[in-house]
Design an enzyme around this catalytic site. Structure first.
Site, short mmCIF file in Angstrom:
data_model
loop_
_atom_site.label_atom_id
_atom_site.label_comp_id
_atom_site.label_asym_id
_atom_site.label_seq_id
_atom_site.Cartn_x
_atom_site.Cartn_y
_atom_site.Cartn_z
N GLU A 248 -7.54 1.96 -0.38
CA GLU A 248 -7.25 1.38 0.93
C GLU A 248 -6.94 2.50 1.93
O GLU A 248 -7.36 2.46 3.07
CB GLU A 248 -6.07 0.40 0.86
CG GLU A 248 -5.75 -0.24 2.20
CD GLU A 248 -4.76 -1.38 2.09
OE1 GLU A 248 -3.90 -1.50 2.99
OE2 GLU A 248 -4.84 -2.16 1.13
N SER B 29 0.01 1.34 1.66
CA SER B 29 -0.63 0.86 0.44
C SER B 29 -1.83 1.75 0.09
O SER B 29 -2.73 1.93 0.91
CB SER B 29 -1.11 -0.59 0.62
OG SER B 29 -0.02 -1.45 0.82
N ARG C 175 -9.78 -5.68 4.68
CA ARG C 175 -9.45 -4.28 4.99
C ARG C 175 -10.67 -3.46 5.41
O ARG C 175 -10.77 -2.28 5.12
CB ARG C 175 -8.76 -3.60 3.80
CG ARG C 175 -7.48 -4.28 3.36
CD ARG C 175 -6.38 -4.20 4.41
NE ARG C 175 -5.21 -4.96 4.00
CZ ARG C 175 -4.96 -6.22 4.34
NH1 ARG C 175 -5.80 -6.88 5.15
NH2 ARG C 175 -3.90 -6.84 3.90
#
Length: 293
Positions: free
Chosen positions: A285, A215, A166
């Site tokens: 995130e 998320s 990520r």
């Protein structure tokens, strides 16, 4: 603000399109007509002025004080998708993941199905190494065309992006404008079935029809963020109109009138409870941008 071919909006609303529907305005919201217009703007812009590219805002908290500098949104002209030889798909950075996955399916290119489960743009996926269902953008990216903060148009091989989970090493202020992805030969019917499975799984497990932001936290090594949040007793936790989703604990919701400050504070409370319960420090995130009010 230097002149730019495109639409320039001072104090442009971001809450109109950010998924959470919260947050303050951009000091300047710019929609350049072309890649060249964007490059000219960034070259002419004072180097100290921050630049933030934003897609559909599906993984973004815009703080209530707004975003200083220039926020760039790419026009529909930079959302085109085409199939190329070698099981490759070329996509403008404004294209949605589902559009890229569908083009690949129709051309019999497998391996891009997971993009069906990513509710953002190609630009955002390239920048943050978005992933779902066991695959990441770094698995399929061949190269990306970026406009640097200095205004240069450059094509970067995937290796130059320095991908980790990520995360990429793309510098702040650089704007992804196009990407080339590569899959493998596949059967369109089988590819379509996998995309349908992903869509059904998302529908069943995620609060897709809510004001949410994807998320919230990264999955720590060896753990699922949602399970840690659930175990810490945070399912359904509220702060004002901000709530931890009952359906999927790693999603936060704006029930109607939440501020970005309430959403962010709720997330920090979740982080504290998870740390106290399991000893695991959750990492954000969702990207948080702008100034507190």
């Amino acid at each position: 603000m230097p002149p730019v071919a495109g639409r320039v909006e001072p104090q442009g609303s971001l809450a109109d399109f950010i998924w959470f529907r919260t947050g303050g305005p951009a000091e300047w919201l710019v929609r350049p007509d072309t890649v060249e217009a964007l490059a000219d703007l960034l070259a002419a812009l004072d180097p100290d002025v921050p630049v933030l590219p934003v897609g559909v805002g599906s993984n973004l908290i815009v703080r209530d004080g707004g975003v200083p500098g220039v926020v760039v949104r790419l026009p529909k002209a930079m959302a085109r998708v085409s199939v190329e030889p070698g099981n490759r798909v070329r996509a403008g950075a404004g294209a949605m993941g589902i559009t890229v996955a569908s083009a690949a399916r129709d051309a019999g290119i497998a391996g891009l199905e997971f993009l069906r489960g990513i509710p953002g743009t190609v630009g955002g996926a390239v920048r943050m190494n978005a992933g779902a269902y066991g695959r990441d953008t770094s698995d399929i990216l061949v190269e990306a065309t970026v406009v640097t903060r200095a205004g240069a148009i450059e094509t970067w091989p995937a290796e130059r992006l320095g991908y980790t989970y990520r995360h990429s090493e793309l510098p702040a202020g650089a704007v992804v404008v196009e990407a080339v992805f590569e899959g493998t030969p596949g059967d369109p019917a089988a590819i379509g079935a996998e995309m349908d499975r992903i869509a059904a799984e998302r529908e069943a497990s995620q609060p897709l029809r809510s004001r949410t932001g994807g998320s919230t936290f990264k999955n720590p090594d060896g753990h699922k963020a949602w399970a840690l949040i659930d175990a810490a007793g945070c399912r359904g936790l509220r702060r004002g109109d901000a709530q931890v989703s009952e359906k999927h604990c790693n999603f936060l919701l704006n029930l109607g009138a939440a501020s970005s400050a309430e959403i962010e504070a709720l997330a920090e409370e979740v982080r504290a409870r998870v740390k106290a319960h399991s000893g695991v420090e959750l990492e954000w995130e969702i990207q948080r941008v702008g100034l507190a009010q």
